[in-house]
Design an enzyme around this catalytic site. Sequence first.
Site, PDB file in Angstrom:
ATOM      1  N   TRP A   1      22.341 -24.946  21.355  1.00 57.72           N
ATOM      2  CA  TRP A   1      21.141 -25.377  20.633  1.00 57.72           C
ATOM      3  C   TRP A   1      20.172 -26.191  21.493  1.00 57.72           C
ATOM      4  O   TRP A   1      19.477 -27.064  20.985  1.00 57.72           O
ATOM      5  CB  TRP A   1      21.526 -26.154  19.371  1.00 57.72           C
ATOM      6  CG  TRP A   1      22.420 -25.372  18.474  1.00 57.72           C
ATOM      7  CD1 TRP A   1      22.275 -24.074  18.093  1.00 57.72           C
ATOM      8  CD2 TRP A   1      23.613 -25.825  17.829  1.00 57.72           C
ATOM      9  NE1 TRP A   1      23.291 -23.684  17.272  1.00 57.72           N
ATOM     10  CE2 TRP A   1      24.137 -24.749  17.091  1.00 57.72           C
ATOM     11  CE3 TRP A   1      24.279 -27.041  17.814  1.00 57.72           C
ATOM     12  CZ2 TRP A   1      25.294 -24.846  16.337  1.00 57.72           C
ATOM     13  CZ3 TRP A   1      25.439 -27.139  17.064  1.00 57.72           C
ATOM     14  CH2 TRP A   1      25.921 -26.062  16.329  1.00 57.72           C
ATOM     15  N   HIS A   2      20.133 -25.877  22.773  1.00 54.46           N
ATOM     16  CA  HIS A   2      19.205 -26.557  23.673  1.00 54.46           C
ATOM     17  C   HIS A   2      18.092 -25.610  24.110  1.00 54.46           C
ATOM     18  O   HIS A   2      17.628 -25.658  25.246  1.00 54.46           O
ATOM     19  CB  HIS A   2      19.951 -27.109  24.889  1.00 54.46           C
ATOM     20  CG  HIS A   2      20.964 -28.156  24.555  1.00 54.46           C
ATOM     21  ND1 HIS A   2      21.883 -28.626  25.467  1.00 54.46           N
ATOM     22  CD2 HIS A   2      21.191 -28.847  23.405  1.00 54.46           C
ATOM     23  CE1 HIS A   2      22.651 -29.547  24.885  1.00 54.46           C
ATOM     24  NE2 HIS A   2      22.253 -29.695  23.634  1.00 54.46           N
ATOM     25  N   TYR A   3      17.688 -24.727  23.211  1.00 54.79           N
ATOM     26  CA  TYR A   3      16.637 -23.763  23.554  1.00 54.79           C
ATOM     27  C   TYR A   3      15.301 -24.474  23.766  1.00 54.79           C
ATOM     28  O   TYR A   3      15.035 -25.530  23.197  1.00 54.79           O
ATOM     29  CB  TYR A   3      16.531 -22.664  22.491  1.00 54.79           C
ATOM     30  CG  TYR A   3      16.440 -23.137  21.057  1.00 54.79           C
ATOM     31  CD1 TYR A   3      15.226 -23.505  20.498  1.00 54.79           C
ATOM     32  CD2 TYR A   3      17.577 -23.177  20.247  1.00 54.79           C
ATOM     33  CE1 TYR A   3      15.139 -23.921  19.181  1.00 54.79           C
ATOM     34  CE2 TYR A   3      17.501 -23.587  18.924  1.00 54.79           C
ATOM     35  CZ  TYR A   3      16.279 -23.962  18.402  1.00 54.79           C
ATOM     36  OH  TYR A   3      16.194 -24.376  17.093  1.00 54.79           O
TER      37      TYR A   3
ATOM     38  N   LYS B   1      28.473 -25.299  29.638  1.00 55.10           N
ATOM     39  CA  LYS B   1      27.055 -24.985  29.452  1.00 55.10           C
ATOM     40  C   LYS B   1      26.425 -24.760  30.818  1.00 55.10           C
ATOM     41  O   LYS B   1      26.604 -25.553  31.740  1.00 55.10           O
ATOM     42  CB  LYS B   1      26.355 -26.152  28.731  1.00 55.10           C
ATOM     43  CG  LYS B   1      24.835 -26.147  28.830  1.00 55.10           C
ATOM     44  CD  LYS B   1      24.244 -27.445  28.293  1.00 55.10           C
ATOM     45  CE  LYS B   1      22.767 -27.584  28.656  1.00 55.10           C
ATOM     46  NZ  LYS B   1      22.169 -28.833  28.141  1.00 55.10           N
TER      47      LYS B   1
END
Length: 585
Positions: A504-506, A404
Amino acid sequence: MGAMGFHIFCLILVTISVFHNPCYSDKGYYGFMKDATLAPTYARFDYIIIGGGTSGCALAATLSQNANVLVLERGGCPYDNPAASDIENFANTLLNTTPKAWSQLFISEDGVYNHRARVLGGDSVLNSGFYSRAEDYYVEKSEWEMEEVEAAYEWVEKKLVFKPQVMGWQSALKDGLLEAGVIPYNGFTFDHIVGTKIGGTIFDPAGHRHSAANLLEYANPDTIVVYLHALVHKILFTTKARSRPKAYGVIYQDANGVFHKAELVKNAMSEVILSAGAIGSPQLLMLSGVGPRAHLETHGIHPVVLDQPMVGQGMGDNPMNLFLVPSPKPVELSLVEVVGITKFYGFIEGGSGLSLSHNMIRRLFDGNLNILSETLSTQSIVDFFKSLDLRLNMMENAGLIFHKVDGPVSRGYLELRNKNPDENPSVTFNYYQEPEDLERCVKGLKTIIKVVNSKAFSKYKYPNETVRGLLNRTLSLPINLRPKHATSKSNLTQFCIDTVMTIWHYHGGCQVGRVVDKNYKVLGIDALRVIDGSTFLKSPGTNPQATVMMLGRYMGQKILRERAAFREKDYDYLIVSPTKDETSI
């Protein structure tokens, strides 16, 4: 191909991340949770919180200690089916994207599959469970008080965080990271520091998930009400001639289509607080008339309460790329437990042990065969399932190792598609638009290759595994809707671009200094705050959920202190009487 690809994407990621009153937690009965169909058509509260997610639950539980609080959650109750969020049922829950499910599919304009939570507790009900605090410099830059932040984290951790039971595959990943140079070894810690560590988890030793919804066990049941399946359509504002607009209530709809109105008590300290997440909060501001004027008018949003061009801007998502590594020996079922935090601002994590049969794949796709049939012949569908079964059965003894990019420089934006608050807006993240992000992706993948080739990890990979094999395996699966280039098989830069996914860390869309001030008050509007991940300039820590929950607690206490100070000045319950030049919109 879109629906089909999404489900394959979820099947790959499950090891990253595997409706009515009354509602029960694992500690007992939540009598203050009710379906919105039972709500009165009109009511008043000190605080109205839109969104019972990762931040909203912590915020509501805290504010209820000294105020009357309403929480409006568009989704259902996670305790209606508690086993669905356990680690063994992770895949089924994530893959269920039916209209009333907890997971709502959206596809960004970049061609990357993503999801929004639609359940009390938010993404903490669906994610991989990893728990890690923000960096110290993040706290300092946010101008938060360190001692209060520490206490707020501990408040969260006492209720729902555990030490994971690190076993074979995860242990080998840990040792492989150290051998690859991701040092030092920091042991088990919640702190975010360079090196390799074991983080916390919200799965207990029995594999049961503890989500942000559990924080409502702290709430005062006499001063809080949580309405489920309550879809907020707009925030209501009062304006005076030549003065700032002020939020005074909301309009929401229950599952039967009946509209309800909730207003703030006429108290100078009462507020509407948006905690609907990085997608929902900017979307709802726009639907309520706060956003770029031209864009709002194009969608028939009238009146425009405040022309605020920065609403929806600065959208960021941490790009992720992975390798699937088949193992010659059995691996345990594990989600994220170990992380390598590199010096080049990237994180390396992994999960293992996905086992899916052909019949399970079939069952998961049954609800979407009508969509598939629009683009594929019947024989093509049959052939696809056979091929997919062969490809995914190897994951039964396999692990995923992924990288990431921390704090991506590339940024995007959010825009309305229509005026329906339950439908997804248009979101563009512009993954890898900036060369700096791509450079870090390549460094991350090179580090993963070192891990896979390390002596410590050797028993969990086949001796003949090659870099080309790692690349081809990922490229063979429809993990997104982006075009695949032949050069991806040999060029890591192109591989990063072609195989990018979300972790999914928007975040962003209502950023501090652009849409809200450092106290999370919306600039130019009174009695309205945004307290959630949409305010972040970058995602904190390895996984943001710890800090999002902490922020709900931290700001809840700060708001209560402001409320107490106001009372000391004998201004509590100050009534602001409407005047002739005052109008509601």
